[in-house]
Design a protein around this motif. Structure first.
Motif, PDB file in Angstrom:
ATOM      1  N   TYR A 171     -36.420 -79.514  27.307  1.00  0.00           N
ATOM      2  CA  TYR A 171     -35.668 -78.108  27.993  1.00  0.00           C
ATOM      3  C   TYR A 171     -34.639 -79.050  26.492  1.00  0.00           C
ATOM      4  O   TYR A 171     -34.002 -78.685  25.627  1.00  0.00           O
ATOM      5  CB  TYR A 171     -34.770 -77.881  29.039  1.00  0.00           C
ATOM      6  CG  TYR A 171     -33.737 -77.244  28.546  1.00  0.00           C
ATOM      7  CD1 TYR A 171     -33.804 -76.033  27.929  1.00  0.00           C
ATOM      8  CD2 TYR A 171     -32.205 -77.606  28.893  1.00  0.00           C
ATOM      9  CE1 TYR A 171     -33.148 -75.171  27.555  1.00  0.00           C
ATOM     10  CE2 TYR A 171     -31.787 -76.477  28.252  1.00  0.00           C
ATOM     11  CZ  TYR A 171     -31.840 -75.604  28.318  1.00  0.00           C
ATOM     12  OH  TYR A 171     -30.203 -74.540  27.849  1.00  0.00           O
ATOM     13  N   LYS A 209     -40.723 -77.127  40.930  1.00  0.00           N
ATOM     14  CA  LYS A 209     -40.789 -75.897  42.393  1.00  0.00           C
ATOM     15  C   LYS A 209     -41.324 -75.998  43.249  1.00  0.00           C
ATOM     16  O   LYS A 209     -41.316 -76.032  44.358  1.00  0.00           O
ATOM     17  CB  LYS A 209     -41.399 -74.312  41.796  1.00  0.00           C
ATOM     18  CG  LYS A 209     -40.599 -73.110  42.621  1.00  0.00           C
ATOM     19  CD  LYS A 209     -40.867 -72.301  41.733  1.00  0.00           C
ATOM     20  CE  LYS A 209     -40.667 -70.923  42.964  1.00  0.00           C
ATOM     21  NZ  LYS A 209     -41.077 -69.854  41.940  1.00  0.00           N
ATOM     22  N   ASP A 217     -30.803 -75.466  46.828  1.00  0.00           N
ATOM     23  CA  ASP A 217     -29.628 -75.288  45.524  1.00  0.00           C
ATOM     24  C   ASP A 217     -30.742 -76.150  44.477  1.00  0.00           C
ATOM     25  O   ASP A 217     -31.022 -75.651  43.413  1.00  0.00           O
ATOM     26  CB  ASP A 217     -28.672 -76.396  45.781  1.00  0.00           C
ATOM     27  CG  ASP A 217     -29.121 -78.369  46.425  1.00  0.00           C
ATOM     28  OD1 ASP A 217     -29.955 -78.254  46.734  1.00  0.00           O
ATOM     29  OD2 ASP A 217     -28.078 -79.385  45.844  1.00  0.00           O
ATOM     30  N   LYS A 225     -32.768 -73.270  43.840  1.00  0.00           N
ATOM     31  CA  LYS A 225     -31.797 -72.345  42.494  1.00  0.00           C
ATOM     32  C   LYS A 225     -32.314 -72.693  41.435  1.00  0.00           C
ATOM     33  O   LYS A 225     -32.398 -72.316  40.444  1.00  0.00           O
ATOM     34  CB  LYS A 225     -30.917 -71.971  43.547  1.00  0.00           C
ATOM     35  CG  LYS A 225     -30.257 -71.072  42.738  1.00  0.00           C
ATOM     36  CD  LYS A 225     -28.391 -71.162  43.426  1.00  0.00           C
ATOM     37  CE  LYS A 225     -27.540 -70.595  42.880  1.00  0.00           C
ATOM     38  NZ  LYS A 225     -26.522 -69.654  43.092  1.00  0.00           N
ATOM     39  N   PHE A 226     -32.278 -73.976  41.250  1.00  0.00           N
ATOM     40  CA  PHE A 226     -31.530 -74.232  40.194  1.00  0.00           C
ATOM     41  C   PHE A 226     -33.077 -74.440  38.843  1.00  0.00           C
ATOM     42  O   PHE A 226     -33.086 -73.458  37.932  1.00  0.00           O
ATOM     43  CB  PHE A 226     -31.178 -76.128  39.562  1.00  0.00           C
ATOM     44  CG  PHE A 226     -31.169 -76.300  38.318  1.00  0.00           C
ATOM     45  CD1 PHE A 226     -30.186 -75.992  37.583  1.00  0.00           C
ATOM     46  CD2 PHE A 226     -31.948 -77.273  37.664  1.00  0.00           C
ATOM     47  CE1 PHE A 226     -30.307 -76.533  35.993  1.00  0.00           C
ATOM     48  CE2 PHE A 226     -32.444 -77.814  36.633  1.00  0.00           C
ATOM     49  CZ  PHE A 226     -30.793 -77.552  35.484  1.00  0.00           C
ATOM     50  N   ASN A 273     -35.901 -72.158  39.385  1.00  0.00           N
ATOM     51  CA  ASN A 273     -36.042 -71.051  39.020  1.00  0.00           C
ATOM     52  C   ASN A 273     -35.121 -70.464  38.397  1.00  0.00           C
ATOM     53  O   ASN A 273     -35.777 -69.276  37.630  1.00  0.00           O
ATOM     54  CB  ASN A 273     -35.593 -69.709  40.874  1.00  0.00           C
ATOM     55  CG  ASN A 273     -37.143 -70.604  41.536  1.00  0.00           C
ATOM     56  OD1 ASN A 273     -38.278 -70.454  41.535  1.00  0.00           O
ATOM     57  ND2 ASN A 273     -36.515 -70.462  42.664  1.00  0.00           N
ATOM     58  N   GLU A 274     -33.507 -70.813  38.253  1.00  0.00           N
ATOM     59  CA  GLU A 274     -32.778 -69.890  37.345  1.00  0.00           C
ATOM     60  C   GLU A 274     -33.308 -70.356  35.748  1.00  0.00           C
ATOM     61  O   GLU A 274     -33.583 -69.680  35.163  1.00  0.00           O
ATOM     62  CB  GLU A 274     -31.910 -70.654  37.723  1.00  0.00           C
ATOM     63  CG  GLU A 274     -30.292 -69.551  38.907  1.00  0.00           C
ATOM     64  CD  GLU A 274     -29.669 -70.467  38.839  1.00  0.00           C
ATOM     65  OE1 GLU A 274     -28.998 -71.676  38.629  1.00  0.00           O
ATOM     66  OE2 GLU A 274     -28.938 -69.691  40.247  1.00  0.00           O
ATOM     67  N   MET A 275     -33.567 -72.212  36.127  1.00  0.00           N
ATOM     68  CA  MET A 275     -34.795 -72.435  34.368  1.00  0.00           C
ATOM     69  C   MET A 275     -34.866 -71.520  34.252  1.00  0.00           C
ATOM     70  O   MET A 275     -35.587 -71.582  33.215  1.00  0.00           O
ATOM     71  CB  MET A 275     -34.336 -74.056  34.367  1.00  0.00           C
ATOM     72  CG  MET A 275     -33.346 -75.089  34.827  1.00  0.00           C
ATOM     73  SD  MET A 275     -31.894 -74.124  33.374  1.00  0.00           S
ATOM     74  CE  MET A 275     -33.659 -74.715  31.659  1.00  0.00           C
ATOM     75  N   VAL A 279     -36.629 -68.781  34.518  1.00  0.00           N
ATOM     76  CA  VAL A 279     -36.457 -67.081  34.622  1.00  0.00           C
ATOM     77  C   VAL A 279     -35.643 -67.750  33.075  1.00  0.00           C
ATOM     78  O   VAL A 279     -36.204 -66.768  31.754  1.00  0.00           O
ATOM     79  CB  VAL A 279     -35.122 -67.037  35.156  1.00  0.00           C
ATOM     80  CG1 VAL A 279     -34.803 -65.342  34.885  1.00  0.00           C
ATOM     81  CG2 VAL A 279     -35.907 -66.540  36.572  1.00  0.00           C
ATOM     82  N   TYR A 280     -34.758 -68.539  32.821  1.00  0.00           N
ATOM     83  CA  TYR A 280     -34.178 -68.796  31.248  1.00  0.00           C
ATOM     84  C   TYR A 280     -35.702 -68.716  30.606  1.00  0.00           C
ATOM     85  O   TYR A 280     -35.773 -67.839  28.878  1.00  0.00           O
ATOM     86  CB  TYR A 280     -33.310 -70.068  31.652  1.00  0.00           C
ATOM     87  CG  TYR A 280     -32.585 -69.891  29.819  1.00  0.00           C
ATOM     88  CD1 TYR A 280     -31.511 -68.974  29.548  1.00  0.00           C
ATOM     89  CD2 TYR A 280     -33.290 -71.364  29.529  1.00  0.00           C
ATOM     90  CE1 TYR A 280     -31.337 -69.771  28.460  1.00  0.00           C
ATOM     91  CE2 TYR A 280     -32.478 -71.734  28.260  1.00  0.00           C
ATOM     92  CZ  TYR A 280     -31.794 -70.668  27.653  1.00  0.00           C
ATOM     93  OH  TYR A 280     -30.825 -70.954  26.843  1.00  0.00           O
ATOM     94  N   ASN A 300     -37.080 -65.837  29.640  1.00  0.00           N
ATOM     95  CA  ASN A 300     -37.128 -65.157  28.451  1.00  0.00           C
ATOM     96  C   ASN A 300     -37.365 -65.737  27.654  1.00  0.00           C
ATOM     97  O   ASN A 300     -36.893 -64.498  26.304  1.00  0.00           O
ATOM     98  CB  ASN A 300     -35.561 -65.000  29.083  1.00  0.00           C
ATOM     99  CG  ASN A 300     -35.465 -63.843  30.381  1.00  0.00           C
ATOM    100  OD1 ASN A 300     -36.606 -63.114  30.465  1.00  0.00           O
ATOM    101  ND2 ASN A 300     -34.527 -63.972  31.025  1.00  0.00           N
TER     102      ASN A 300
END
Length: 50
Positions: A4, A20, A32, A35-36, A38-40, A42-43, A46
């Protein structure tokens, strides 16, 4: 995260999905981290759409 930070988003996304899967299979209080991850995911997903 190295992929990244080096703008190799496809590989970053691939390894985030693998991470994951690992953390979901452990089942030991890693909410935690999941969650991180999953957020990455999605980011980066996108970013690939744009």
């Amino acid at each position: 995260m190295a992929y990244y930070h080096n703008y190799i988003n496809n590989e970053a996304l691939r390894y985030l999905h693998l991470s994951k899967d690992v953390f979901e299979n452990i089942h030991v209080g890693h909410e935690d981290i999941l969650k991180f991850i999953n957020e990455m995911i999605v980011y980066l997903d996108n970013l690939n759409i744009e």
